[in-house]
Design an enzyme around this catalytic site. Structure first.
Site, PDB file in Angstrom:
ATOM      1  N   CYS A 319       0.822  -1.208   0.000  1.00 32.09           N
ATOM      2  CA  CYS A 319       0.000   0.000   0.000  1.00 32.09           C
ATOM      3  C   CYS A 319       0.863   1.268   0.000  1.00 32.09           C
ATOM      4  CB  CYS A 319      -0.880  -0.025   1.252  1.00 32.09           C
ATOM      5  SG  CYS A 319      -1.987   1.354   1.336  1.00 32.09           S
ATOM      6  N   ARG A 418     -10.948  -1.980 -15.553  1.00 40.06           N
ATOM      7  CA  ARG A 418     -11.034  -1.144 -16.738  1.00 40.06           C
ATOM      8  C   ARG A 418     -11.273  -2.015 -17.969  1.00 40.06           C
ATOM      9  NH1 ARG A 418      -6.756   2.626 -15.867  1.00 40.06           N
ATOM     10  NH2 ARG A 418      -5.260   1.315 -16.929  1.00 40.06           N
TER      11      ARG A 418
HETATM   12  P1  RVP Z   1      -0.525  -6.699   4.251  1.00 36.62           P
HETATM   13  O1  RVP Z   1      -1.025  -7.844   5.082  1.00 36.62           O
HETATM   14  O2  RVP Z   1       0.478  -5.867   4.956  1.00 36.62           O
HETATM   15  O3  RVP Z   1      -0.028  -7.184   2.915  1.00 36.62           O
HETATM   16  O4  RVP Z   1      -1.771  -5.728   4.004  1.00 36.62           O
HETATM   17  C1  RVP Z   1      -2.974  -6.151   3.437  1.00 36.62           C
HETATM   18  C2  RVP Z   1      -3.955  -5.024   3.473  1.00 36.62           C
HETATM   19  O5  RVP Z   1      -3.498  -3.932   2.658  1.00 36.62           O
HETATM   20  C3  RVP Z   1      -5.326  -5.323   2.924  1.00 36.62           C
HETATM   21  O6  RVP Z   1      -6.146  -6.054   3.786  1.00 36.62           O
HETATM   22  C4  RVP Z   1      -5.873  -3.921   2.655  1.00 36.62           C
HETATM   23  O7  RVP Z   1      -6.386  -3.305   3.807  1.00 36.62           O
HETATM   24  C5  RVP Z   1      -4.635  -3.169   2.238  1.00 36.62           C
HETATM   25  N1  RVP Z   1      -4.548  -2.990   0.792  1.00 36.62           N
HETATM   26  C6  RVP Z   1      -4.970  -3.804  -0.201  1.00 36.62           C
HETATM   27  N2  RVP Z   1      -4.682  -3.225  -1.374  1.00 36.62           N
HETATM   28  C7  RVP Z   1      -4.100  -2.066  -1.067  1.00 36.62           C
HETATM   29  C8  RVP Z   1      -3.618  -1.071  -2.006  1.00 36.62           C
HETATM   30  O8  RVP Z   1      -3.546  -1.300  -3.211  1.00 36.62           O
HETATM   31  N3  RVP Z   1      -3.240   0.087  -1.502  1.00 36.62           N
HETATM   32  N4  RVP Z   1      -4.014  -1.932   0.256  1.00 36.62           N
END
Ligand code: RVP
Length: 503
Positions: A319, A418
């Site tokens: 993220c 898309r």
């Molecule tokens: P991690 O476990 O640290 O990989 O985090 C997973 C979480 O990141 C998901 O449950 C969601 O809340 C968040 N996420 C998913 N996609 C994205 C993004 O593209 N920003 N973020």
């Protein structure tokens, strides 16, 4: 003037647990990880509890059918990703609900006109000697017979012989009806001295095969998460736009719990979504909401009627929301703040709304920290993406096995929308990346290893359950220097590339 939150916002790696007294009772085998998934009133039991505090992230690269089955087998729950059509998401939910533990789908199905040569080749390839014969050669075709190693002798028989000539035909087979339970199937196998029992539907189409060796499968998965009809439990992601169309299909498919999937949950859109669900289904449909990072956000969604609330903005491994939009909060600080709000809400209203810590778990010990800080359960993306059961294929990157893992807000996930939904969404920026994560084998082995560590640490804190951990845990912030002290330091760590001589 703007509000300034006091203090800095911290993340898991900046905390440690200070051990508490552990009695001789405190051994991992005595620890229960049972935890509430949905809201409940004081003195009552939650309608759904998890047997382990883990749920898989609502992501294309994490939560498909295989993940749903594997995680429910271990006692957690998957949330099937919502970034697909309502119909295909509902089909995935149904596939998890229809999955019958111990009812195997054959990977070596034959047609009657195949030759013994082909049967031998298939057996060499799959290692399986029991092969159903169906009209179309698929594992769901009409059952015509079965071939086992007792039906032919490769050393003596003519290898061009057709399957139809040496199979045991349908008329001579004992079969189970599609509604047979695993227990009854196993009883039949033992009573009739069978090695395998084909199970068929009303049209004589194969549903699966129960093998004698799977007799103990229930005993090996004592934590499995089952509904009242002994089917695996599964969750599903929804959004705040098409819920009127999507939710009925997911409910019809058998989803046990829904969750609004959004990086930002403190919004009128989430309120409207929950209100629509309550207006149409009352409390019978369970729905989680989020994500929030402070007490205001929690209270808002709790008042809206969310069944659980997810915490975390920008902490996910893939993220980049914080970098892109400048919103978010350190995951540990956000979690502590929200859990405090949950406890106050419980004191005031007598309603307990479970909190899920979502994203940012890097090491297994972060899970114990998150639970100690108050999380009732954890949502994990990167962690589960590494296992065999995630929907992506294993690839070899520079000699190391990896699995692909991408964010729901990445160009890759959005590209899917898309291209497949006719250009409806053209988003100008991304909030997630496309990545690789090191392959980590089977979910079962990984989860069991991780939870053993979690239980051991809980024992160090004198806790035999998650509520006890939350009450007894003693946490301390660590300085950057003491983090260095926590790793191997001031030694030359051995590695296989070094040349060593002893004189
Ligand atoms: P991690 O476990 O640290 O990989 O985090 C997973 C979480 O990141 C998901 O449950 C969601 O809340 C968040 N996420 C998913 N996609 C994205 C993004 O593209 N920003 N973020």
């Amino acid at each position: 003037m703007a509000t300034f939150f006091p203090g800095e916002s911290h993340t898991f790696s900046e905390y440690l647990l200070v051990p508490g007294y552990s009695s001789s009772e405190c051994i991992p085998n005595n620890v229960s990880l049972k935890t509430p998934l949905t809201r409940f009133k004081r003195g009552e039991e939650p309608e759904i509890s998890l047997n382990i505090p883990m749920v898989s992230a609502i992501m294309q690269s994490v939560s498909g059918v295989d993940m749903g089955v594997a995680l429910a087998t271990e006692g957690g729950i998957s949330f099937i990703y919502g970034s697909q059509t309502p119909e295909s998401e509902a089909a995935m939910v149904k596939a998890v609900k229809d999955h019958k533990a111990g009812f195997v789908e054959s990977d070596s199905t034959l047609t009657p006109d195949m030759t013994m040569e082909q049967v031998i080749a298939l057996k060499d390839k799959t290692g399986h000697s029991t092969m159903p014969v169906t009209d179309d050669g698929t594992p769901r075709g009409k059952l015509l017979g079965i071939v086992t190693s007792r039906d032919y002798r490769p050393s003596r028989d003519d290898h061009s012989k057709k399957v139809a000539e040496f199979m045991t035909p349908r008329a001579e087979l004992i079969v189970g009806d599609k509604d047979i339970t695993l227990k009854d199937a196993n009883d039949l196998i033992w009573d009739k001295k069978l090695n395998a029992l084909p199970v068929v539907d009303d049209n004589d189409h194969l549903v699966g095969i129960v093998f004698r060796k799977d007799y103990d499968s229930h005993k090996t998965n004592p934590n499995e998460l089952l509904d009242a009809n002994k089917r695996y439990m599964v969750g599903a992601g929804i959004n705040t736009r098409d819920y009127a169309e999507r939710v009925p299909l997911l409910v019809e498919a058998g989803a046990d719990v829904l969750c609004i999937d959004s990086s930002e949950g403190y919004s009128e859109w989430q309120k409207r979504t929950i209100e629509w669900i309550r207006a149409n289904y009352g409390d019978s449909v369970k729905v989680g909401a989020g994500n929030v990072v402070d007490a205001d956000g929690f209270r808002f969604l709790a008042d809206c009627g969310a069944d659980f609330i997810k915490v975390g903005i920008g902490g996910g491994s893939i993220c980049i929301t914080r970098e892109t939009k400048g919103i978010g909060r350190g995951q540990a600080t956000a979690l502590i703040d929200v859990c405090r709000a949950r406890d106050e809400y419980f004191e005031e209203t007598g309603v307990y709304v479970p909190v899920c810590s979502d994203g940012g778990i890097v090491y297994d010990y972060h899970m114990t920290l998150a639970l100690a800080m108050g999380a009732d359960f954890l949502m994990l993306g990167r962690y589960f993406a590494r296992f065999d059961e995630s929907p992506t294929s294993r690839v070899n990157v520079n000699g190391q096995y990896m699995k692909e893992y991408w964010g729901e807000g990445s160009a890759r996930a959005r590209n899917w929308q898309r291209y497949d939904l006719g250009g409806a969404q053209k988003l100008s920026f991304v909030e997630g990346v496309d990545s690789y994560v090191p392959y980590a084998g089977s979910l079962k082995d990984g989860v069991n290893g991780t939870l053993y560590k979690v239980k051991s640490t809980m024992c160090n804190c004198g806790a035999l359950s998650i509520p006890e951990l939350q009450e007894k845990a003693r946490l301390t912030l660590v300085s950057a220097t003491s983090i260095v002290e926590g790793g191997a330091h001031d030694v030359v760590v051995k590695d296989s590339q070094q040349t060593v001589s002893y004189n």
